[in-house]
Write a protein that holds these residues in place. Structure first.
Motif, PDB file in Angstrom:
ATOM      1  N   UNK A  81       0.854  -1.084  -0.077  1.00  0.00           N
ATOM      2  CA  UNK A  81      -0.078  -0.007  -0.015  1.00  0.00           C
ATOM      3  C   UNK A  81       0.854   1.191  -0.082  1.00  0.00           C
ATOM      4  N   UNK A  82       1.875   1.142   0.741  1.00  0.00           N
ATOM      5  CA  UNK A  82       2.896   2.227   0.853  1.00  0.00           C
ATOM      6  C   UNK A  82       3.972   2.590  -0.571  1.00  0.00           C
ATOM      7  N   UNK A  83       3.965   1.490  -1.038  1.00  0.00           N
ATOM      8  CA  UNK A  83       4.871   1.140  -2.142  1.00  0.00           C
ATOM      9  C   UNK A  83       6.420   1.292  -1.823  1.00  0.00           C
ATOM     10  N   UNK A  84       6.655   0.711  -0.721  1.00  0.00           N
ATOM     11  CA  UNK A  84       7.777   0.574   0.125  1.00  0.00           C
ATOM     12  C   UNK A  84       8.414  -0.812   0.038  1.00  0.00           C
ATOM     13  N   UNK A  85       9.638  -0.768  -0.065  1.00  0.00           N
ATOM     14  CA  UNK A  85      10.259  -1.898  -0.204  1.00  0.00           C
ATOM     15  C   UNK A  85      10.708  -2.655   1.316  1.00  0.00           C
ATOM     16  N   UNK A  86      11.033  -3.833   1.123  1.00  0.00           N
ATOM     17  CA  UNK A  86      11.547  -4.326   2.622  1.00  0.00           C
ATOM     18  C   UNK A  86      12.890  -3.615   2.852  1.00  0.00           C
ATOM     19  N   UNK A  87      13.632  -3.453   1.782  1.00  0.00           N
ATOM     20  CA  UNK A  87      15.038  -2.564   2.352  1.00  0.00           C
ATOM     21  C   UNK A  87      14.972  -1.354   2.902  1.00  0.00           C
ATOM     22  N   UNK A  88      13.945  -0.691   2.141  1.00  0.00           N
ATOM     23  CA  UNK A  88      13.449   0.624   2.688  1.00  0.00           C
ATOM     24  C   UNK A  88      13.176   0.585   4.093  1.00  0.00           C
ATOM     25  N   UNK A  89      12.155  -0.400   4.331  1.00  0.00           N
ATOM     26  CA  UNK A  89      11.595  -0.097   5.750  1.00  0.00           C
ATOM     27  C   UNK A  89      12.658  -0.629   6.696  1.00  0.00           C
ATOM     28  N   UNK A  90      13.575  -1.477   6.317  1.00  0.00           N
ATOM     29  CA  UNK A  90      14.623  -1.977   7.153  1.00  0.00           C
ATOM     30  C   UNK A  90      15.430  -0.620   7.514  1.00  0.00           C
ATOM     31  N   UNK A  91      15.720   0.096   6.438  1.00  0.00           N
ATOM     32  CA  UNK A  91      16.546   1.412   6.977  1.00  0.00           C
ATOM     33  C   UNK A  91      15.999   2.198   7.901  1.00  0.00           C
ATOM     34  N   UNK A  92      14.786   2.724   7.418  1.00  0.00           N
ATOM     35  CA  UNK A  92      13.972   3.527   8.064  1.00  0.00           C
ATOM     36  C   UNK A  92      13.816   3.184   9.596  1.00  0.00           C
ATOM     37  N   UNK A  93      13.534   1.911   9.875  1.00  0.00           N
ATOM     38  CA  UNK A  93      13.080   1.232  11.113  1.00  0.00           C
ATOM     39  C   UNK A  93      14.478   1.129  11.925  1.00  0.00           C
ATOM     40  N   UNK A  94      15.422   0.767  11.226  1.00  0.00           N
ATOM     41  CA  UNK A  94      16.908   0.576  12.108  1.00  0.00           C
ATOM     42  C   UNK A  94      16.771  -0.873  12.408  1.00  0.00           C
ATOM     43  N   UNK A  95      16.165  -2.010  11.584  1.00  0.00           N
ATOM     44  CA  UNK A  95      16.239  -3.262  12.155  1.00  0.00           C
ATOM     45  C   UNK A  95      16.591  -4.289  10.877  1.00  0.00           C
ATOM     46  N   UNK A  96      17.349  -5.193  11.074  1.00  0.00           N
ATOM     47  CA  UNK A  96      18.153  -5.824  10.175  1.00  0.00           C
ATOM     48  C   UNK A  96      17.361  -6.545   9.256  1.00  0.00           C
ATOM     49  N   UNK A  97      17.649  -6.869   7.988  1.00  0.00           N
ATOM     50  CA  UNK A  97      16.725  -7.338   7.053  1.00  0.00           C
ATOM     51  C   UNK A  97      16.251  -8.698   7.592  1.00  0.00           C
ATOM     52  N   UNK A  98      17.176  -9.387   8.214  1.00  0.00           N
ATOM     53  CA  UNK A  98      16.888 -10.703   8.456  1.00  0.00           C
ATOM     54  C   UNK A  98      15.634 -10.724   9.588  1.00  0.00           C
ATOM     55  N   UNK A  99      15.877  -9.840  10.497  1.00  0.00           N
ATOM     56  CA  UNK A  99      14.853  -9.764  11.700  1.00  0.00           C
ATOM     57  C   UNK A  99      13.427  -9.179  11.041  1.00  0.00           C
TER      58      UNK A  99
END
Length: 73
Positions: free
Chosen positions: A12-30
């Protein structure tokens, strides 16, 4: 059982998992553990950051379903 519909909100937000990971400060694995429903718990601080990044409410990504727990819990 609580299901995390992170994929839906990301789409819905047209956001990638990578982008969310960077914004949240959480690893891709988590983040993948959360996204794939394998997480046993979520910190409120993490949920807060995810909701800020996605401009959503916790109820937009957390869904309660009646039924058995995953992984034999």
């Amino acid at each position: 059982m609580i299901r995390i519909d992170l994929d839906v909100m990301l789409a819905r937000r047209k956001m990638s998992v990578t982008e969310l990971s960077q914004k949240v400060g959480i690893t891709m694995a988590n983040l993948s553990i959360l996204k794939n429903g394998k997480a046993k718990a979520v910190r409120f601080s993490t949920l807060d950051e995810i909701c800020k990044a996605l401009a959503c409410q916790p109820g937009d990504i957390l869904v309660y379903e009646e039924g058995e727990q995953q992984d034999g819990e």
